[in-house]
Design a protein around this motif. Sequence first.
Motif, short mmCIF file in Angstrom:
data_model
loop_
_atom_site.label_atom_id
_atom_site.label_comp_id
_atom_site.label_asym_id
_atom_site.label_seq_id
_atom_site.Cartn_x
_atom_site.Cartn_y
_atom_site.Cartn_z
N HIS A 220 10.84 24.68 28.29
CA HIS A 220 10.41 25.29 29.54
C HIS A 220 11.60 25.44 30.48
N GLY A 245 22.80 18.37 37.16
CA GLY A 245 22.17 18.27 35.83
C GLY A 245 20.85 18.96 35.70
N SER A 246 20.58 19.94 36.58
CA SER A 246 19.26 20.57 36.57
C SER A 246 19.26 21.94 35.90
N LYS A 248 21.69 24.60 36.08
CA LYS A 248 22.15 25.76 36.85
C LYS A 248 22.93 26.74 35.97
N LEU A 250 22.45 27.82 32.91
CA LEU A 250 21.62 28.84 32.28
C LEU A 250 20.88 29.68 33.31
N GLY A 566 30.23 19.17 37.60
CA GLY A 566 29.75 20.05 36.53
C GLY A 566 29.79 19.50 35.12
N ARG A 596 21.14 13.24 33.81
CA ARG A 596 21.05 14.70 33.74
C ARG A 596 19.88 15.12 32.87
N1 LIG Z 1 15.45 24.57 30.33
C1 LIG Z 1 16.07 23.48 29.93
N2 LIG Z 1 15.40 22.50 29.28
C2 LIG Z 1 16.05 21.36 28.88
N3 LIG Z 1 17.37 21.14 29.06
C3 LIG Z 1 18.08 22.08 29.72
C4 LIG Z 1 17.48 23.30 30.16
N4 LIG Z 1 18.45 24.05 30.75
C5 LIG Z 1 19.59 23.34 30.67
N5 LIG Z 1 19.38 22.17 30.04
C6 LIG Z 1 20.35 21.09 29.76
O1 LIG Z 1 20.52 20.35 30.96
C7 LIG Z 1 21.83 19.84 31.04
C8 LIG Z 1 22.42 20.11 32.43
O2 LIG Z 1 22.59 21.48 32.62
P1 LIG Z 1 23.78 22.09 33.50
O3 LIG Z 1 25.08 21.56 33.04
O4 LIG Z 1 23.60 23.54 33.57
O5 LIG Z 1 23.42 21.40 34.90
P2 LIG Z 1 23.93 21.76 36.36
O6 LIG Z 1 22.73 21.93 37.20
O7 LIG Z 1 24.91 22.88 36.31
O8 LIG Z 1 24.64 20.41 36.76
P3 LIG Z 1 25.89 20.16 37.75
O9 LIG Z 1 25.41 20.37 39.16
O10 LIG Z 1 26.25 18.75 37.50
O11 LIG Z 1 26.95 21.12 37.38
C9 LIG Z 1 22.62 20.50 29.93
O12 LIG Z 1 22.81 19.57 28.90
C10 LIG Z 1 21.74 21.62 29.46
O13 LIG Z 1 21.92 21.86 28.09
#
Ligand SMILES: Nc1ncnc2c1ncn2[C@@H]1O[C@H](COP(=O)(O)OP(=O)(O)OP(=O)(O)O)[C@@H](O)[C@H]1O
Length: 778
Positions: A220, A245-246, A248, A250, A566, A596
């Motif tokens: 999801h 880790g939320s 961002k 994708l 990040g 995360r």
């Molecule tokens: N829809 C999803 N469902 C489950 N896991 C996900 C999903 N989208 C991303 N992830 C995983 O969540 C983790 C954190 O994602 P990401 O690095 O994009 O976080 P971020 O919000 O950019 O964090 P930061 O602020 O620390 O940079 C990654 O391991 C990614 O593979």
Amino acid sequence: MAPVEKKRQRDVRAQSPKKRQRVGSGSAGARHVGNQIVSLDDLAWKEVALPDRLEDAEGFFGLEEIEDVEVVRDEQSGKVEYKVPSSESTKKHGAKRSNGKNITASKAKKPANRDDDDGDQWVGFEDDGITAASSIDGAKHALSVSTNVKSANKDKKNKKPTSKELRKEPGLGPSPISGSTNIFDALNEEVADEVDVSAWLQISLSSETLSSLSKLKFSHPTPIQAAAIPEILNGHDVVGKASTGSGKTLAFGIPILEHYLATRKEKEPAAKATETERQQPPIAMILSPTRELAHQLSAHLTDLCSNAASPGPLIATLTGGLSIQKQQRLLAHADIIIGTPGRLWEIISGSKGLTSWLKQLKFLVVDEADRLLSDGHFQEVEEILNTLDREDKNENADSEEENEFAGEKVERQTLVFSATLQKELQHKLAGKGKPSGGALMNKQESMEYLLKKLNFREDRPKFIDVNSVSQMASGLKEGIVECAALEKDLHLYALMLHYPKTRTLIFANSISSVRRLTPFLQNLNIPAHALHSQMPQKARLRSIERFSSPSHPGSILVATDVAARGLDIPSVQLVVHYHLPRAADMYIHRSGRTARAEKSGSSILLCAPEEVVPVRRLVAKVHARNMNTDAPGSKKFFMRTIELDRRIIARLKPRVTLAKKISDASLAKEKKGHEDDWLRTAAGDLGVDYDSEEFAAQEVSKKGRGQGRKKAEKEARGLSKGALQTLRAELKGLLAQRVNVGVSEKYLTAGGVDVDELLREGSQGEFLGNVDGLGFDD
Ligand SMILES: Nc1ncnc2c1ncn2[C@@H]1O[C@H](COP(=O)(O)OP(=O)(O)OP(=O)(O)O)[C@@H](O)[C@H]1O
């Protein structure tokens, strides 16, 4: 090959369209029906009657069986074909498919043997290998079919699916195949690799992207993805804020992939073109504050894209420390450019043809926007932005200043993401006031300035804040260890022993501290790796690789804030702030390396008595909204003080003292070597002789600051090889010894195994004083 008999069971999982497509293309073998090869779905399946007592069927609805089928798998390609005796095949299928070209099944053109399947919605198996699900609508359609069947199964007492309905599914459930080749099991394994992605249907995505998400097991969208992706797909500029880790990455990565799939999928492989032949401009440029983050973004997007498209978009990662020529070549054909501002600017400013292509970017992403602005990146970011918009400047502007903000609205979408952005900026952005220019802008003014410089295509970008209450991950637990400033090393070591086999990231504020702490911990048998910006790039990447290695779950990374933003390293369970972070946002980002993707983790501040007040202030800033609000989602904030037992600390001291002596001696010798090299070179340049002894004597005669440190360094340097070896042997002996904790019979060894035992056997009162474990249990 022995003929096999197989029973098949309806698979009630939602399958991704891509999966169906793959099975469908396998069924292209149906074109050779005259040669007795048929597709899986066209075999003469017979329904198996179930005994009455299996009324609810326990998931065995629609068990079907097949006989006299030979399953053949090509060892090289892995392609699976099903052979049936000639008479069988012609009896059931022969009249239907004499010419593969005519068998382009779709809902409207169903194969003859499905004529009785009125009302069937399943369109996944098409004989030319192209399914209706490859369009966006098709994907939704195919997925909703699966989902419906799934929910129907939940309610199976009320509604038993007919065998006709069951035939809509690929039928790759558990397979009791008799025979030597259990090919169905192999297929099942592939299906098991994917997950139900029907929760993504709220966003309009292509079947390829859905398939990729399924393979990545992202069932999801995260809240920021659910909120930001539709806005971006609708062409809006977005400023997105969500906790660390939320997901961002994708949130902006998926729309970029969608654009690629919609416009580029069928292009010539980029590698064939030469630089001058570039046919299309890059789609997106993503700015990253650090090299490691740039490489990680690249890996993350590659995972997403390579699962979705072949050929996938070409991603060029441009960072310092690696060959610029190679990066220039990559850039010439890239669909997506990811880079740090310094290297990007170096390449852009040195290349003539590139600018006109870059002006046609569809997306400009500024990841970790607030960091990109601070920390000395800003000038290069500004240069890059100016280059992208150069033609748009108002040539008639009276002054340079006026010109600066006179950019025409551009076509490209601008996407800005971070965990720490201030909502107030949005309001400021709408205001008329000119930013106060110059290098002395405070951070907020700078952000306002950056937002203006980004030349959004819309007057107001969509501001999406999915964590308005807290920027910290919900699974994060926070604590403080108070200790004397000179005992930080000791407490750090004690903490490491408390957390054996725990992937831990230790943050220090200076490169020299990282250089010192890493060998210090290594001397104590703690598997530490260093990361700072003065390391060669390959060594930096190697440290991250070793730290992340699944085979070393207890690895430690000692890093400067270069690792704070990040970085997404799986299963980091603990973050230790050896030095206090310099600002509240850095505390958020550092701590965000753990807990995360909805996991849990801990963040511990090592804090000297004189730092308690600044820590409380910092924590209050970070959690201000949490503490003052009853808003839904806000949780009571609680920072625990963790007390380590003084007796344990005292007994660890001799080890720590020795380990420090050894690492200080090695560092001092290394430093001396560097200094000598530097001075010898400088002396050579000046044409004078260099005598290190004479130079040292002159230094000692000078009085003033730093003499104490210099004296200590000199002493450390003066340790002979033999003395150093003696110290090492002494330390080795200590590490092998029990550390008697007084009342308890338990002991510690450097491996930490015994600490585990200590905790397990209910002796933690002995070990930890009156703290519950490390205070993170609730
Ligand atoms: N829809 C999803 N469902 C489950 N896991 C996900 C999903 N989208 C991303 N992830 C995983 O969540 C983790 C954190 O994602 P990401 O690095 O994009 O976080 P971020 O919000 O950019 O964090 P930061 O602020 O620390 O940079 C990654 O391991 C990614 O593979």
